[in-house]
Scaffold this motif. Sequence first.
Motif, short mmCIF file in Angstrom:
data_model
loop_
_atom_site.label_atom_id
_atom_site.label_comp_id
_atom_site.label_asym_id
_atom_site.label_seq_id
_atom_site.Cartn_x
_atom_site.Cartn_y
_atom_site.Cartn_z
N ARG A 33 61.30 2.84 46.24
CA ARG A 33 61.99 4.07 46.65
C ARG A 33 60.97 5.16 46.99
NH1 ARG A 33 64.23 8.36 42.42
NH2 ARG A 33 61.97 8.32 42.15
N ASN A 34 59.94 5.31 46.15
CA ASN A 34 58.93 6.34 46.39
C ASN A 34 58.19 6.11 47.70
OD1 ASN A 34 59.69 7.33 43.92
ND2 ASN A 34 57.93 6.53 42.81
N ARG A 35 57.98 4.84 48.04
CA ARG A 35 57.30 4.50 49.30
C ARG A 35 58.12 4.97 50.50
NH1 ARG A 35 58.43 -0.32 49.87
NH2 ARG A 35 58.69 -1.02 51.99
N ILE A 36 59.45 4.88 50.38
CA ILE A 36 60.31 5.33 51.47
C ILE A 36 60.36 6.85 51.54
CG2 ILE A 36 62.67 5.31 52.35
CD1 ILE A 36 62.97 2.50 51.29
N ILE A 37 60.39 7.51 50.37
CA ILE A 37 60.38 8.98 50.36
C ILE A 37 59.16 9.51 51.11
CG2 ILE A 37 60.10 11.02 48.88
CD1 ILE A 37 61.79 9.58 46.77
N ALA A 55 52.86 10.83 45.64
CA ALA A 55 51.76 11.57 46.27
C ALA A 55 50.65 10.63 46.72
CB ALA A 55 51.22 12.62 45.30
N ARG A 56 50.32 9.64 45.88
CA ARG A 56 49.28 8.68 46.25
C ARG A 56 49.71 7.88 47.48
NH1 ARG A 56 49.05 3.50 45.33
NH2 ARG A 56 50.59 3.54 43.64
N LEU A 57 50.96 7.43 47.50
CA LEU A 57 51.46 6.69 48.65
C LEU A 57 51.41 7.55 49.91
CD1 LEU A 57 54.53 4.97 46.93
CD2 LEU A 57 52.46 3.81 47.76
N ALA A 58 51.77 8.82 49.77
CA ALA A 58 51.73 9.72 50.92
C ALA A 58 50.32 9.81 51.49
CB ALA A 58 52.25 11.10 50.52
N ALA A 59 49.32 9.96 50.61
CA ALA A 59 47.93 10.05 51.08
C ALA A 59 47.53 8.76 51.78
CB ALA A 59 47.01 10.33 49.89
N VAL A 80 54.38 15.64 51.48
CA VAL A 80 55.00 15.52 50.17
C VAL A 80 54.52 16.68 49.30
CG1 VAL A 80 55.12 14.16 48.04
CG2 VAL A 80 55.28 13.02 50.25
N ILE A 81 55.47 17.40 48.70
CA ILE A 81 55.17 18.53 47.82
C ILE A 81 55.54 18.14 46.40
CG2 ILE A 81 55.57 20.97 47.34
CD1 ILE A 81 56.66 21.15 50.27
N VAL A 82 54.62 18.28 45.47
CA VAL A 82 54.89 17.96 44.06
C VAL A 82 55.06 19.26 43.28
CG1 VAL A 82 54.02 16.82 41.98
CG2 VAL A 82 53.56 15.82 44.24
N VAL A 83 56.22 19.36 42.61
CA VAL A 83 56.54 20.53 41.78
C VAL A 83 56.73 20.03 40.34
CG1 VAL A 83 58.09 22.48 41.42
CG2 VAL A 83 57.77 21.56 43.74
N GLU A 84 55.79 20.27 39.48
CA GLU A 84 55.83 19.84 38.08
C GLU A 84 55.85 18.31 37.96
OE1 GLU A 84 57.74 23.60 35.69
OE2 GLU A 84 58.93 21.77 35.83
N ALA A 85 54.84 17.78 37.31
CA ALA A 85 54.75 16.33 37.07
C ALA A 85 53.65 16.09 36.06
CB ALA A 85 54.44 15.58 38.37
N GLY A 122 48.78 8.55 55.30
CA GLY A 122 48.32 9.56 56.24
C GLY A 122 49.15 10.82 56.26
N ARG A 123 49.98 11.02 55.23
CA ARG A 123 50.79 12.24 55.14
C ARG A 123 50.00 13.34 54.41
NH1 ARG A 123 53.04 7.88 57.56
NH2 ARG A 123 55.30 7.95 57.66
N GLU A 124 50.45 14.57 54.56
CA GLU A 124 49.85 15.68 53.85
C GLU A 124 50.42 15.74 52.43
OE1 GLU A 124 47.20 17.99 53.22
OE2 GLU A 124 47.44 18.08 55.39
N VAL A 125 49.57 16.06 51.46
CA VAL A 125 50.01 16.21 50.07
C VAL A 125 49.77 17.64 49.64
CG1 VAL A 125 49.68 15.46 47.68
CG2 VAL A 125 49.48 13.79 49.55
N LEU A 126 50.82 18.27 49.10
CA LEU A 126 50.72 19.64 48.59
C LEU A 126 51.21 19.65 47.14
CD1 LEU A 126 52.11 19.85 51.75
CD2 LEU A 126 51.37 22.20 51.36
#
Length: 359
Positions: free
Chosen positions: A209-213, A235-239, A220-225, A242-246
């Motif tokens: 599921r996270n891979r599809i998100i 976030a790791r999958l996004a990087a 991908v923006i991470v708020v509290e984790a 080739g996606r931006e991680v915030l």
Amino acid sequence: MSLTAAERFARLRLARTDRVGPVAFSQLIGRFGTAERAIEALPDMSRRAGRELTPPPVARVEAELAAGDRLGARLIVLGEPDYPPRLTAVDPPPPLIWTLGDAALLSGDCVAVVGARIASAGGQRIARGLSQQLGEAGHVVVSGLARGVDAAAHEGSLPTGTVAVLGGGIDDIYPSDNADLYRRIAERGCLVSESPVGARAQARDFPRRNRIISGLSRAVIVVEAELRSGSLITARLAAEQGREVLAVPGSPLDPRARGPNELIRQGAALCEGVEDVERALSTLRTLCEPPGDGFVGPEGDVDDALIERIAALLSPTPTPRDELARAAGVSAADAAAALLELSLAGRAELLPGGLVASA
């Protein structure tokens, strides 16, 4: 291109075959051209590697399609024009997805907002407000329908368009206390699932599921984790994709701030508002078509001796496929063909990025 009804059905059947994950699916289509021909070849291929594999009965696949129809859900198969373009660039792309709601949102300018299930009131307020701002700026907010940050992100973006990616089937409302939110997203947004209709979410489903998100999203923006959380996996999958991680920074006194703060230390962009997101997206390179897994057909027949030679080189540690080919003294194409047959027999595990390990 458009798929025939028979090929579309065959791709669903192939994707539902035991031991045929996204990597094997892509390689089988690359080798045989169609799922119909791949299904015909499966028993012989797997038997040659030591354990026969057969596709699921036609009746089971028909039952899944009928269940989806009853829900009003839509099946989108890899290779169809409406398959989300960003998912096509994922290595490997999901073979198919079920959708419920407005599937056009999946091709919009998507940004994911994810975070802690047990989120603070402040974290939920940030996720809700940021998602509302992103929606008003023309973005589609993607999240995972979990408690906490995910639910707040969907609530904030529901008026402008939100996408919820599920771990279970398209009809699996998890957690159950998000049932009302699930119904509102079905009416005004879009629900997405890679799992069979009727499947209940298991722990192993959430990394998919996270891979599809991340795959649907430009950022991908991470708020509290916390440091060991599914949000950091996203976030790791996004990087890797080739996606931006915030990340939204937080107090060092709150364990839920450790994940975002660590991401910022590792180079993620700091996010305090929608302006930071727009700035990051303006510098993000355009995603290209997927490079593919480099699979081409074998140069000759894949004989038993080659299969066993490749099998002897496998270990639990993921190894690049090209490295195995060099160690075996064969071409990359022949090694890939042997590894595909070993994976169908349950003796090898094909991993993203051209890696392989013993099963």
